[in-house]
Design a protein around this motif. Structure first.
Motif, PDB file in Angstrom:
ATOM      1  N   PRO A  23     -23.005   2.846  33.406  1.00 49.35           N
ATOM      2  CA  PRO A  23     -23.626   3.065  31.705  1.00 49.35           C
ATOM      3  C   PRO A  23     -23.733   2.516  31.071  1.00 49.35           C
ATOM      4  O   PRO A  23     -22.356   2.412  30.441  1.00 49.35           O
ATOM      5  N   LYS A  24     -24.388   2.535  29.823  1.00 52.54           N
ATOM      6  CA  LYS A  24     -23.505   2.039  28.623  1.00 52.54           C
ATOM      7  C   LYS A  24     -23.246   3.158  26.979  1.00 52.54           C
ATOM      8  O   LYS A  24     -22.936   2.553  26.767  1.00 52.54           O
ATOM      9  N   ARG A  25     -24.422   3.908  27.874  1.00 59.86           N
ATOM     10  CA  ARG A  25     -24.245   5.221  26.260  1.00 59.86           C
ATOM     11  C   ARG A  25     -22.728   6.032  27.233  1.00 59.86           C
ATOM     12  O   ARG A  25     -22.745   5.985  28.843  1.00 59.86           O
ATOM     13  N   LEU A  26     -21.737   7.141  26.601  1.00 58.88           N
ATOM     14  CA  LEU A  26     -21.264   7.852  26.617  1.00 58.88           C
ATOM     15  C   LEU A  26     -22.495   8.648  27.568  1.00 58.88           C
ATOM     16  O   LEU A  26     -23.020   9.079  27.709  1.00 58.88           O
ATOM     17  N   MET A  27     -21.154   9.114  28.758  1.00 61.31           N
ATOM     18  CA  MET A  27     -21.623   9.999  29.636  1.00 61.31           C
ATOM     19  C   MET A  27     -20.091  10.502  29.729  1.00 61.31           C
ATOM     20  O   MET A  27     -19.100  10.789  29.700  1.00 61.31           O
ATOM     21  N   HIS A  28     -20.338  12.314  30.223  1.00 62.95           N
ATOM     22  CA  HIS A  28     -19.387  13.864  30.450  1.00 62.95           C
ATOM     23  C   HIS A  28     -19.120  14.057  31.907  1.00 62.95           C
ATOM     24  O   HIS A  28     -19.688  13.036  32.488  1.00 62.95           O
ATOM     25  N   PHE A  29     -18.538  14.097  32.675  1.00 66.37           N
ATOM     26  CA  PHE A  29     -18.099  14.117  33.866  1.00 66.37           C
ATOM     27  C   PHE A  29     -19.123  14.860  35.141  1.00 66.37           C
ATOM     28  O   PHE A  29     -19.321  16.186  34.150  1.00 66.37           O
ATOM     29  N   MET A  30     -19.287  13.857  35.448  1.00 63.12           N
ATOM     30  CA  MET A  30     -20.444  14.296  36.679  1.00 63.12           C
ATOM     31  C   MET A  30     -22.210  14.365  36.368  1.00 63.12           C
ATOM     32  O   MET A  30     -22.471  15.349  36.568  1.00 63.12           O
ATOM     33  N   GLN A  31     -21.876  14.026  34.746  1.00 62.20           N
ATOM     34  CA  GLN A  31     -22.613  14.227  34.607  1.00 62.20           C
ATOM     35  C   GLN A  31     -24.063  13.640  35.308  1.00 62.20           C
ATOM     36  O   GLN A  31     -24.164  12.177  35.944  1.00 62.20           O
ATOM     37  N   PRO A  41     -22.747   9.520  19.209  1.00 64.89           N
ATOM     38  CA  PRO A  41     -21.382   9.313  20.728  1.00 64.89           C
ATOM     39  C   PRO A  41     -20.139   9.875  20.863  1.00 64.89           C
ATOM     40  O   PRO A  41     -19.358   9.448  19.569  1.00 64.89           O
ATOM     41  N   TYR A  42     -20.801  10.912  20.288  1.00 67.85           N
ATOM     42  CA  TYR A  42     -19.614  12.099  20.187  1.00 67.85           C
ATOM     43  C   TYR A  42     -18.308  11.816  20.706  1.00 67.85           C
ATOM     44  O   TYR A  42     -18.053  11.435  22.407  1.00 67.85           O
ATOM     45  N   GLY A  43     -17.430  11.373  20.043  1.00 72.18           N
ATOM     46  CA  GLY A  43     -15.830  10.593  21.004  1.00 72.18           C
ATOM     47  C   GLY A  43     -16.120   9.146  20.900  1.00 72.18           C
ATOM     48  O   GLY A  43     -14.897   9.131  20.589  1.00 72.18           O
ATOM     49  N   ASP A  44     -16.876   8.735  20.340  1.00 72.30           N
ATOM     50  CA  ASP A  44     -16.442   7.077  20.260  1.00 72.30           C
ATOM     51  C   ASP A  44     -17.662   6.708  19.263  1.00 72.30           C
ATOM     52  O   ASP A  44     -18.365   5.801  18.996  1.00 72.30           O
ATOM     53  N   ASN A  45     -17.473   7.314  17.651  1.00 71.87           N
ATOM     54  CA  ASN A  45     -18.904   7.298  17.160  1.00 71.87           C
ATOM     55  C   ASN A  45     -17.986   7.070  15.205  1.00 71.87           C
ATOM     56  O   ASN A  45     -17.187   8.148  14.780  1.00 71.87           O
TER      57      ASN A  45
END
Length: 289
Positions: A23-31, A41-45
């Motif tokens: 995925p190009k967008r951020l994801m959380h674990f097991m999304q 993109p919380y964590g990469d903004n």
């Protein structure tokens, strides 16, 4: 049976994700569903991101909104700032949200010291001092909640209120920790590839996993620091939390002098991902007190 069912569901989803395109967008674990196109993109903004020197490392954090400050702390190992997106979205409407990527996670460095909860608490204290002179409310999940416990106990002047989700009494050896790259990538390879791309020291990932496993296997958390916490604490968990079983959560609640307890029926460890509306409705009165 409940834990077996969870494992089968998780394994099936991990296989499905491994077949998908990165995925190009951020994801959380097991999304399970793609992040919406408008998701922050919380964590990469870069628009909200900052660094602070904390002991032997640099810690990355982001700031959103205005108002009374709330520090948001994600879970450990598989945790990320992005997993806390619903909290940040909701809280930033009326608060200043300080979202911290704890050491070894996301854009924060790993440092050279053992990643203890005492050390992480000092990291978060450095972030708070860099952002505000006020005391703060801390909201932490799992690893972030344990860090919150230690922070509230060691810096009572900094923490006026704490919401601790999925963090009970921790008796040494009650769980086995043997985190290795192969097993983590087997659960959700795309998530960890994405996280490695954010890390300033990806070459140290295996070293970090060893240090975490050694520490988690040796730590014990009970009356110290829990009985030393003087601020109001809302202890929350899902009824079916497999990482912090219900009896351990109740034990922690009973050890904290000024604690309230909220259990979300039928919910697992990542209770806010499974049932955010119920969790939010339960914690809102505490935040307003």
């Amino acid at each position: 049976m409940k834990r077996t069912l969870f494992f089968l569901i998780a394994s099936t989803f991990a296989w499905a994700v491994s077949q998908a395109q990165t995925p190009k967008r951020l994801m959380h674990f097991m999304q399970q569903t793609p992040s919406p196109a408008h998701a922050i993109p919380y964590g990469d903004n870069p628009k909200a991101g900052h660094y602070v020197k904390a002991g032997d490392t640099k810690i990355y954090y982001e700031v959103y909104g205005k108002g009374e400050p709330v520090v948001v702390l994600h879970g450990g190992i598989v945790g990320s700032t992005y997993e806390m997106h619903q909290f940040i979205d909701s809280l930033s409407k009326s608060h200043q949200v300080i979202a911290v990527s704890t050491r070894g996670h996301g854009k924060s460095e790993m440092g050279s010291q053992t990643p203890t909860y005492e050390r992480k608490a000092e990291d978060v204290n450095a972030v708070i001092s860099a952002v505000t002179k006020d005391s703060v409310t801390v909201l932490g999940f799992s690893d972030g909640a344990y860090t919150g416990y230690f922070l509230a106990a060691s810096h009572p002047e900094k923490v006026k209120k704490l919401v601790a989700i999925g963090a009970g009494e921790w008796k040494q050896g009650f769980r086995t920790f043997d985190n290795i790259r192969k097993s983590l990538f087997g659960m959700d390879s795309l998530y960890f590839k994405q996280q490695l791309a954010l890390m300033p020291e990806p070459h140290r990932f295996d070293e970090w996993l060893v240090a975490l496993s050694k520490y988690y296997s040796s730590v014990s958390i009970g009356k110290e620091p829990l009985s030393a916490i003087q601020c109001p604490v809302l202890v929350m968990a899902g009824e079916l939390d497999q990482n912090a079983p219900l009896e351990t959560v109740i034990a922690a609640y009973e050890m904290i002098p000024h604690a309230q307890l909220s259990i979300i029926p039928g919910a697992p460890h990542p209770v806010f991902l499974a049932s955010f509306p119920a969790l939010w409705a339960s914690m809102t009165p505490f935040l307003k007190q």
